[in-house]
Scaffold this motif. Structure first.
Motif, PDB file in Angstrom:
ATOM      1  N   MET A  76       0.854  -1.172   0.000  1.00  0.00           N
ATOM      2  CA  MET A  76       0.000   0.000   0.000  1.00  0.00           C
ATOM      3  C   MET A  76       0.898   1.233   0.000  1.00  0.00           C
ATOM      4  O   MET A  76       1.801   1.344   0.809  1.00  0.00           O
ATOM      5  N   THR A  77       0.622   2.148  -0.923  1.00  0.00           N
ATOM      6  CA  THR A  77       1.410   3.377  -0.976  1.00  0.00           C
ATOM      7  C   THR A  77       0.982   4.321   0.142  1.00  0.00           C
ATOM      8  O   THR A  77      -0.100   4.177   0.709  1.00  0.00           O
ATOM      9  N   LYS A  78       1.853   5.285   0.431  1.00  0.00           N
ATOM     10  CA  LYS A  78       1.514   6.264   1.462  1.00  0.00           C
ATOM     11  C   LYS A  78       0.277   7.051   1.033  1.00  0.00           C
ATOM     12  O   LYS A  78      -0.614   7.327   1.839  1.00  0.00           O
ATOM     13  N   ALA A  79       0.214   7.396  -0.269  1.00  0.00           N
ATOM     14  CA  ALA A  79      -0.937   8.148  -0.768  1.00  0.00           C
ATOM     15  C   ALA A  79      -2.229   7.362  -0.559  1.00  0.00           C
ATOM     16  O   ALA A  79      -3.245   7.922  -0.140  1.00  0.00           O
ATOM     17  N   GLN A  80      -2.178   6.067  -0.825  1.00  0.00           N
ATOM     18  CA  GLN A  80      -3.362   5.233  -0.634  1.00  0.00           C
ATOM     19  C   GLN A  80      -3.734   5.157   0.846  1.00  0.00           C
ATOM     20  O   GLN A  80      -4.904   5.252   1.212  1.00  0.00           O
ATOM     21  N   GLU A  81      -2.727   5.017   1.690  1.00  0.00           N
ATOM     22  CA  GLU A  81      -2.956   4.956   3.137  1.00  0.00           C
ATOM     23  C   GLU A  81      -3.605   6.245   3.642  1.00  0.00           C
ATOM     24  O   GLU A  81      -4.591   6.217   4.388  1.00  0.00           O
ATOM     25  N   VAL A  82      -3.053   7.381   3.200  1.00  0.00           N
ATOM     26  CA  VAL A  82      -3.607   8.683   3.595  1.00  0.00           C
ATOM     27  C   VAL A  82      -5.046   8.801   3.112  1.00  0.00           C
ATOM     28  O   VAL A  82      -5.952   9.186   3.865  1.00  0.00           O
ATOM     29  N   TYR A  83      -5.283   8.442   1.846  1.00  0.00           N
ATOM     30  CA  TYR A  83      -6.625   8.535   1.259  1.00  0.00           C
ATOM     31  C   TYR A  83      -7.621   7.698   2.077  1.00  0.00           C
ATOM     32  O   TYR A  83      -8.693   8.186   2.446  1.00  0.00           O
ATOM     33  N   GLU A  84      -7.255   6.476   2.365  1.00  0.00           N
ATOM     34  CA  GLU A  84      -8.174   5.589   3.088  1.00  0.00           C
ATOM     35  C   GLU A  84      -8.441   6.080   4.509  1.00  0.00           C
ATOM     36  O   GLU A  84      -9.563   6.000   4.998  1.00  0.00           O
ATOM     37  N   GLN A  85      -7.412   6.593   5.179  1.00  0.00           N
ATOM     38  CA  GLN A  85      -7.611   7.090   6.543  1.00  0.00           C
ATOM     39  C   GLN A  85      -8.495   8.338   6.552  1.00  0.00           C
ATOM     40  O   GLN A  85      -9.381   8.459   7.408  1.00  0.00           O
ATOM     41  N   ILE A  86      -8.258   9.242   5.607  1.00  0.00           N
ATOM     42  CA  ILE A  86      -9.089  10.451   5.530  1.00  0.00           C
ATOM     43  C   ILE A  86     -10.533  10.074   5.242  1.00  0.00           C
ATOM     44  O   ILE A  86     -11.464  10.565   5.889  1.00  0.00           O
ATOM     45  N   GLU A  87     -10.732   9.192   4.267  1.00  0.00           N
ATOM     46  CA  GLU A  87     -12.090   8.777   3.918  1.00  0.00           C
ATOM     47  C   GLU A  87     -12.781   8.095   5.100  1.00  0.00           C
ATOM     48  O   GLU A  87     -13.970   8.299   5.328  1.00  0.00           O
ATOM     49  N   ALA A  88     -12.040   7.301   5.863  1.00  0.00           N
ATOM     50  CA  ALA A  88     -12.624   6.627   7.028  1.00  0.00           C
ATOM     51  C   ALA A  88     -13.045   7.649   8.083  1.00  0.00           C
ATOM     52  O   ALA A  88     -14.114   7.527   8.693  1.00  0.00           O
ATOM     53  N   MET A  89     -12.206   8.667   8.308  1.00  0.00           N
ATOM     54  CA  MET A  89     -12.553   9.700   9.294  1.00  0.00           C
ATOM     55  C   MET A  89     -13.812  10.454   8.866  1.00  0.00           C
ATOM     56  O   MET A  89     -14.687  10.728   9.687  1.00  0.00           O
ATOM     57  N   ILE A  90     -13.894  10.774   7.578  1.00  0.00           N
ATOM     58  CA  ILE A  90     -15.054  11.512   7.063  1.00  0.00           C
ATOM     59  C   ILE A  90     -16.306  10.639   7.156  1.00  0.00           C
ATOM     60  O   ILE A  90     -17.374  11.103   7.548  1.00  0.00           O
ATOM     61  N   ALA A  91     -16.155   9.354   6.797  1.00  0.00           N
ATOM     62  CA  ALA A  91     -17.295   8.431   6.814  1.00  0.00           C
ATOM     63  C   ALA A  91     -17.858   8.248   8.216  1.00  0.00           C
ATOM     64  O   ALA A  91     -19.048   7.983   8.384  1.00  0.00           O
ATOM     65  N   SER A  92     -17.002   8.417   9.230  1.00  0.00           N
ATOM     66  CA  SER A  92     -17.480   8.266  10.603  1.00  0.00           C
ATOM     67  C   SER A  92     -18.496   9.360  10.949  1.00  0.00           C
ATOM     68  O   SER A  92     -19.270   9.216  11.880  1.00  0.00           O
TER      69      SER A  92
END
Length: 135
Positions: A1-17
């Motif tokens: 997993m790239t850092k960009a993908q990791e950042v994207y997924e974490q941001i999306e998870a925070m927003i989805a919460s």
């Protein structure tokens, strides 16, 4: 997993919460990574472009790879113009989103500074009084 993908997924998870806005999610993650907010925002949108491009990273120049045409016809010229204009619309939407996030961050910074202004003024005024008394 790239850092960009990791950042994207974490941001999306925070927003989805539903507990944080995107701008706040960037700030939180920036604190966790010990990196500037803009750095993480860049990584987020880099991965978003990959996803928007069907999972294929952009070509080395940052753009998309084009196939070579043998001749230009009026039909291919129109298709090319339409594709270019659609990309321009997507760029405008991305620019607006980034500007909105910057404005939100600026508003939050303004509110925090305004909320602490009286306390900071009072502390400085007290120090001035102490310095004037000792002089």
């Amino acid at each position: 997993m790239t850092k960009a993908q990791e950042v994207y997924e974490q941001i999306e998870a925070m927003i989805a919460s539903g507990e944080v806005k995107k701008a706040d999610a960037f700030k939180t993650l920036a604190e966790q990574y010990g990196q500037p907010v803009d750095s993480l925002r860049g990584a987020y949108y880099q991965h978003k472009r990959v996803l928007d491009n069907g999972g294929t990273p952009p070509a080395s120049g940052g753009g998309t790879r084009r196939t070579r045409r043998r001749e230009t016809t009026s039909e291919t010229a129109v298709e090319s113009a339409i594709a270019t204009l659609r990309r321009a619309i997507d760029s405008i939407d991305a620019e607006i989103e980034v500007a909105k996030e910057r404005a939100s961050e600026a508003q939050a910074e303004y509110e925090a500074m305004q909320a602490s202004a009286d306390e900071r003024r009072t502390a400085i005024e007290e120090k001035i009084k102490l310095l004037e008394q000792s002089a």
